[in-house]
Each structure stands twice: as C-alpha cells, then as structure tokens.
Design an enzyme around this catalytic site. Structure first.
Site, short mmCIF file in Angstrom:
data_model
loop_
_atom_site.label_atom_id
_atom_site.label_comp_id
_atom_site.label_asym_id
_atom_site.label_seq_id
_atom_site.Cartn_x
_atom_site.Cartn_y
_atom_site.Cartn_z
N HIS A 17 0.85 -1.20 0.00
CA HIS A 17 0.00 0.00 0.00
C HIS A 17 0.89 1.25 0.00
O HIS A 17 0.65 2.20 -0.75
CB HIS A 17 -0.87 0.07 1.26
CG HIS A 17 -1.91 -0.99 1.39
ND1 HIS A 17 -2.05 -1.78 2.51
CD2 HIS A 17 -2.90 -1.38 0.55
CE1 HIS A 17 -3.09 -2.59 2.34
NE2 HIS A 17 -3.62 -2.39 1.16
N LYS A 41 -18.04 -6.53 6.87
CA LYS A 41 -16.80 -7.30 6.84
C LYS A 41 -16.13 -7.26 8.20
O LYS A 41 -15.96 -6.18 8.78
CB LYS A 41 -15.87 -6.70 5.77
CG LYS A 41 -14.74 -7.60 5.35
CD LYS A 41 -14.08 -7.02 4.11
CE LYS A 41 -12.69 -7.57 3.91
NZ LYS A 41 -11.99 -6.90 2.81
N ARG A 90 -1.55 -5.58 -8.72
CA ARG A 90 -0.50 -6.52 -8.36
C ARG A 90 -0.26 -7.57 -9.44
O ARG A 90 0.85 -7.92 -9.75
CB ARG A 90 -0.84 -7.25 -7.06
CG ARG A 90 -0.66 -6.41 -5.85
CD ARG A 90 -1.28 -7.02 -4.65
NE ARG A 90 -2.73 -6.99 -4.77
CZ ARG A 90 -3.55 -7.23 -3.75
NH1 ARG A 90 -3.08 -7.54 -2.58
NH2 ARG A 90 -4.85 -7.17 -3.92
N SER A 127 -2.96 -7.68 2.87
CA SER A 127 -3.18 -7.58 4.32
C SER A 127 -3.56 -8.94 4.88
O SER A 127 -3.10 -9.33 5.96
CB SER A 127 -4.30 -6.58 4.61
OG SER A 127 -3.96 -5.32 4.12
#
Ligand code: COD
Length: 160
Positions: A17, A41, A90, A127
């Site tokens: 990040h 979430k 990514r 993460s």
C-alpha cells in the site's frame, strides 16, 4: 490543487500500500487515503485504528491526508471534489475486478481511475496474507512498517 483518492480496507496497511501511496504523493499535490467503513466485513483492526496507523506511517510524505468513508467511493470523491482514484495492480488476478470497478465508477460518476503497477518487491503482499503469516508465527519484517508489525503481533497474540 491536484488531488487523488486512494481508497481501500487497509486492514492493516502494508509496504505494498505504502509503495502506491508514496508514488502517488510524488505525482499529486495531495493524496487522500480513504479507509472504507464496511459494516459487513469483520476486520482485525477498527477503522480508527487502521486510519491512525496510516497517518503515522505516511507522515513523512508531507502531503497525505487520511480519512474514513461509508458508501460508494465515487460519492466520497464527489463530496470531496476529487476526480481521480488511484489503485495498485499486483497481478492479472487483480485486473478483472479493478477494471469492472473503474468502468462502473466512470459510468455512474465520471470519476477516473489511475492504475499503478505494483513494485515487484511487494507484488505478493496482501493484508490478509500478513495476518495469516503472523498468526502462525511467521516473519513479516520488511513487509509492513515496524509500527504495524508490532500492532499485528500484539492483536493476534490477544486472540490466541
Ligand atoms: N502492491 C500494490 N498495491 C497494493 C498491494 C500491493 N502489494 N496491496 C494492495 N494494494 C492496493 C490495492 O490494489 C488497492 O488499490 C489499495 O492498495 C487498497 O487495497 P485494499 O486491499 O486495502 O483495499 P480493497 O481492494 O479491499 O478496497 C476496495 C474498495 C474499498 C476500494 C472497494 O471495495 C470500494 O470502493 N468499496 C466502496 C463501495 C464501492 O464504491 N464499490 C464499488 C462499486 S463500482
């Protein structure tokens, strides 16, 4: 002033990040890192904890502001009068979802998305992977800021 929004969950912020945030901070006058308040979430850190960690580790860039938002990212962009979102890519696996979001965001609000190719050094970071590795005692030094490393170890130890 040229501003960009970097939206995400950041649970917690990683060096991947930070790579995107720091590069965006060199292209824009201000980067607003916007942490999504997602009531559906389950996250390891509260929104405030995540925002505080990002504030601490981006202080050195000098032009990064951290905020929280609920709802659509484009509504946040409109409220703040910021016409661009930056997202990190990514791998090909990110592409389909990111393209879909970018096209929808453009369609419903005219908000543009800037894709930044990840630094290969951090391409494998997420993460969730960080949380899993720490949970089982693996070493993630160099992959997250030291402050985040300590908070992760502390939080996951509390859970075991
Ligand atoms: N290297 C480079 N970039 C990375 C890396 C890495 N290793 N890891 C993550 N990133 C990038 C991501 O690609 C993303 O750009 C950003 O960092 C944040 O990542 P995450 O995983 O913390 O956040 P996401 O992807 O879960 O965030 C999704 C949003 C919150 C932006 C999205 O769900 C959203 O906009 N939600 C609000 C509702 C909405 O508007 N939905 C879309 C409708 S079209």
């Amino acid at each position: 002033m040229r501003r960009v929004v970097c939206p995400g969950s950041f649970d917690p912020v990683t060096n991947g990040h930070l790579d995107i945030i720091s590069r965006a901070s060199r292209l824009y006058d201000e980067v607003v890192v916007a942490v999504l308040i997602n009531k559906n979430k389950k996250s390891l850190f509260t929104v405030d904890e995540r925002a505080d960690m990002i504030t601490a580790v981006t202080e050195e860039y000098g032009n990064v502001k951290v905020d929280k938002f609920y709802g659509l990212t484009v509504d946040y962009c409109k409220e703040q009068n910021i016409p661009v979102i930056v997202r990190g890519l990514r791998a090909v696996s990110d592409y389909e979802y990111e393209l879909q979001m970018a096209q929808m965001n453009h369609r419903i609000a005219g908000v543009e998305t800037l894709f930044m190719a990840t630094n290969p050094e951090y391409a494998f970071l997420s993460s969730s992977l960080m949380k899993e590795v720490v949970k089982f005692g693996g070493d993630i030094s160099g992959l997250v800021p030291d402050l985040v490393h300590d908070r992760l170890v502390e939080r996951l130890q509390q859970q075991t």
